[in-house]
Enzyme design. Structure first.
Site, mmCIF file in Angstrom:
data_model
loop_
_atom_site.group_PDB
_atom_site.id
_atom_site.type_symbol
_atom_site.label_atom_id
_atom_site.label_comp_id
_atom_site.label_asym_id
_atom_site.label_seq_id
_atom_site.Cartn_x
_atom_site.Cartn_y
_atom_site.Cartn_z
ATOM 1 N N GLU A 33 -13.659 -15.767 -65.740
ATOM 2 C CA GLU A 33 -12.878 -15.472 -64.534
ATOM 3 C C GLU A 33 -11.884 -14.324 -64.779
ATOM 4 O O GLU A 33 -11.647 -13.923 -65.926
ATOM 5 C CB GLU A 33 -12.134 -16.718 -64.072
ATOM 6 C CG GLU A 33 -11.178 -17.261 -65.125
ATOM 7 C CD GLU A 33 -9.895 -17.786 -64.534
ATOM 8 O OE1 GLU A 33 -9.268 -17.070 -63.731
ATOM 9 O OE2 GLU A 33 -9.506 -18.909 -64.900
ATOM 10 N N VAL A 111 -10.898 -19.760 -60.577
ATOM 11 C CA VAL A 111 -12.054 -20.591 -60.933
ATOM 12 C C VAL A 111 -12.939 -20.763 -59.699
ATOM 13 O O VAL A 111 -14.166 -20.584 -59.757
ATOM 14 C CB VAL A 111 -11.574 -21.968 -61.463
ATOM 15 C CG1 VAL A 111 -12.733 -22.941 -61.574
ATOM 16 C CG2 VAL A 111 -10.871 -21.806 -62.804
ATOM 17 N N SER A 142 -5.668 -27.267 -55.401
ATOM 18 C CA SER A 142 -6.425 -26.038 -55.645
ATOM 19 C C SER A 142 -7.844 -26.124 -55.098
ATOM 20 O O SER A 142 -8.500 -27.166 -55.180
ATOM 21 C CB SER A 142 -6.491 -25.779 -57.152
ATOM 22 O OG SER A 142 -7.307 -24.667 -57.411
ATOM 23 N N ALA A 143 -8.307 -24.998 -54.558
ATOM 24 C CA ALA A 143 -9.709 -24.903 -54.117
ATOM 25 C C ALA A 143 -10.663 -24.983 -55.302
ATOM 26 O O ALA A 143 -11.871 -25.143 -55.104
ATOM 27 C CB ALA A 143 -9.928 -23.594 -53.354
ATOM 28 N N LYS A 161 -4.715 -27.621 -65.707
ATOM 29 C CA LYS A 161 -3.513 -26.983 -66.265
ATOM 30 C C LYS A 161 -2.366 -27.997 -66.313
ATOM 31 O O LYS A 161 -2.234 -28.843 -65.437
ATOM 32 C CB LYS A 161 -3.144 -25.757 -65.423
ATOM 33 C CG LYS A 161 -4.033 -24.578 -65.803
ATOM 34 C CD LYS A 161 -3.530 -23.276 -65.251
ATOM 35 C CE LYS A 161 -3.835 -23.170 -63.791
ATOM 36 N NZ LYS A 161 -5.265 -23.068 -63.507
HETATM 37 N N1 PSU Z 1 -6.571 -20.901 -66.578
HETATM 38 C C1 PSU Z 1 -5.658 -20.264 -67.356
HETATM 39 N N2 PSU Z 1 -4.773 -19.420 -66.702
HETATM 40 C C2 PSU Z 1 -4.851 -19.183 -65.336
HETATM 41 C C3 PSU Z 1 -5.827 -19.860 -64.537
HETATM 42 C C4 PSU Z 1 -6.667 -20.691 -65.245
HETATM 43 O O1 PSU Z 1 -5.603 -20.470 -68.582
HETATM 44 O O2 PSU Z 1 -4.072 -18.411 -64.828
HETATM 45 C C5 PSU Z 1 -5.944 -19.573 -63.042
HETATM 46 C C6 PSU Z 1 -7.379 -19.856 -62.658
HETATM 47 O O3 PSU Z 1 -7.922 -18.671 -62.129
HETATM 48 C C7 PSU Z 1 -7.310 -20.960 -61.629
HETATM 49 C C8 PSU Z 1 -6.001 -20.650 -60.954
HETATM 50 O O4 PSU Z 1 -8.407 -20.967 -60.776
HETATM 51 O O5 PSU Z 1 -5.181 -20.352 -62.097
HETATM 52 C C9 PSU Z 1 -5.536 -21.805 -60.084
HETATM 53 O O6 PSU Z 1 -4.745 -21.310 -59.044
HETATM 54 P P1 PSU Z 1 -4.379 -22.225 -57.757
HETATM 55 O O7 PSU Z 1 -3.645 -23.417 -58.335
HETATM 56 O O8 PSU Z 1 -3.521 -21.364 -56.873
HETATM 57 O O9 PSU Z 1 -5.695 -22.620 -57.145
HETATM 58 MN MN MN Z 2 -2.731 -23.921 -54.211
#
Ligand code: PSU
Ligand code: MN
Length: 315
Positions: A33, A111, A142-143, A161
């Site tokens: 990604e 992702v 998250s999506a 995370k």
């Molecule tokens: N994994 C990491 N660092 C990141 C992410 C994943 O080690 O920054 C990113 C990924 O791209 C994941 C996103 O899809 O954070 C999630 O964002 P959100 O919670 O806004 O969906």
């Molecule tokens: Mn979000």
């Protein structure tokens, strides 16, 4: 000068020749990604990491395909120059709800967006750091989770995370029917923590066993599939909790919400820990890319077995 984008321009997908050729020949390919390049890690470590992940995948015998959006066009297999464009700053962060509307802009794919684009290209294996999930104290989900429930790829990660409500995230994976396999561990990985207290339905110990389970899953018509790979060396639980509490407090005080939440919290953790969370993040990303390449290799070697298993199913 940038090309003018008209509203009736069709969406195109650009696949790098190396990736295209590997897919045609049934060779192992690993999608990577780019939101972690644009929004997850600070410059210049983000660009160094992007290259290091690709080298890791190559070193393990597979072909890397970093996914991103350049001038509105989804690209599978970014070149060195294209990686640098995304790493230099100013790019958007794209998920499923803004993917078709980027109109000429550059963006790092989360992702969720990476899964959608990689499946269009026919890729089956993907490596990331930590998946997105259910956030604390809000309706922010998250999506990444709905994408895992829709697109039939295997995702290697180190669990959700650590900034998330990890327990609620795992429950959601169960609800969506996404098999979540512990790699050499029977508990869910906790991103910066090698292990959480949360038990997983199954533990598998070799890339071959994971590939076999994934083939069965595909033949049963299953959607996404998660491999939880504990980081080899993480942070202590108490230490991480301190940083997390501080980061969450700061996010609330700054009124951060929506797609800025995850990058904000990761950046605060990095500051509060004096860079220790970034070190762990880099380590787990490389370890996940290596494992994904080994699983993809095993998958490519076993590609013929699908017919056999489906023959049994249809007896
Ligand atoms: N994994 C990491 N660092 C990141 C992410 C994943 O080690 O920054 C990113 C990924 O791209 C994941 C996103 O899809 O954070 C999630 O964002 P959100 O919670 O806004 O969906
Ligand atoms: Mn979000």
């Amino acid at each position: 000068m940038r090309q003018q984008v008209r509203y009736h321009d069709p969406v195109t997908l650009r696949i790098a020749p190396t990736v295209c050729q590997a897919l045609r020949m049934g060779r192992p390919v690993v999608a990577l990604e780019s939101a972690l390049i644009t929004h997850g890690l600070p410059w210049p470590r983000n660009l160094e990491l992007a290259h290091h992940l690709e080298e890791t995948v190559c070193g393990a015998g597979a072909v890397p395909a970093t996914v991103g959006i350049l001038q509105g066009v989804p690209v599978v297999g970014l070149s060195c120059d294209e990686l640098a464009v995304l790493a230099n700053g100013g790019a958007d962060k794209v998920s499923l709800w803004n993917l078709p509307t980027l109109l000429g802009r550059d963006a790092g794919t989360t992702v969720a967006a990476t899964l959608q684009i990689a499946q269009l290209a026919g890729i089956r294996v993907f490596a990331t750091g930590g998946i997105g999930g259910v956030h604390h104290d809000s309706h922010d989900v998250s999506a990444d989770l709905s994408a895992l429930a829709r697109f039939p790829l295997l995702t290697v990660c180190s669990g959700p995370k650590s900034i998330l409500n990890v327990e609620a995230t795992l429950e959601r994976l169960e609800s969506y029917g996404v098999p979540t396999i512990g790699y050499r561990s029977s508990r869910l990985a906790g991103f910066h923590l090698p292990e959480t207290d949360l038990p997983l339905p199954v533990r598998l110990d070799t890339p071959e066993a994971v590939a076999h389970a994934f083939i069965n899953h595909l033949l049963l018509g299953g959607p996404g599939f998660v491999v939880s790979n504990p980081v080899s060396e993480g942070l202590a639980r108490g230490e991480l909790e301190n940083y997390l509490n501080g980061a969450r407090r700061d996010a609330a005080a700054a009124g951060v919400y929506g797609k800025d939440t995850t990058p904000f919290l990761l950046a605060r953790l990095a500051d509060l820990s004096g860079g220790r969370t970034v070190e762990v993040n880099l380590r787990l990303l490389v370890e996940n890319a290596a494992l994904a390449a080994r699983i993809a290799t095993s998958l490519a070697e076993r590609a013929g077995e699908g017919t056999l298993v489906s023959g049994v199913l249809h007896e």
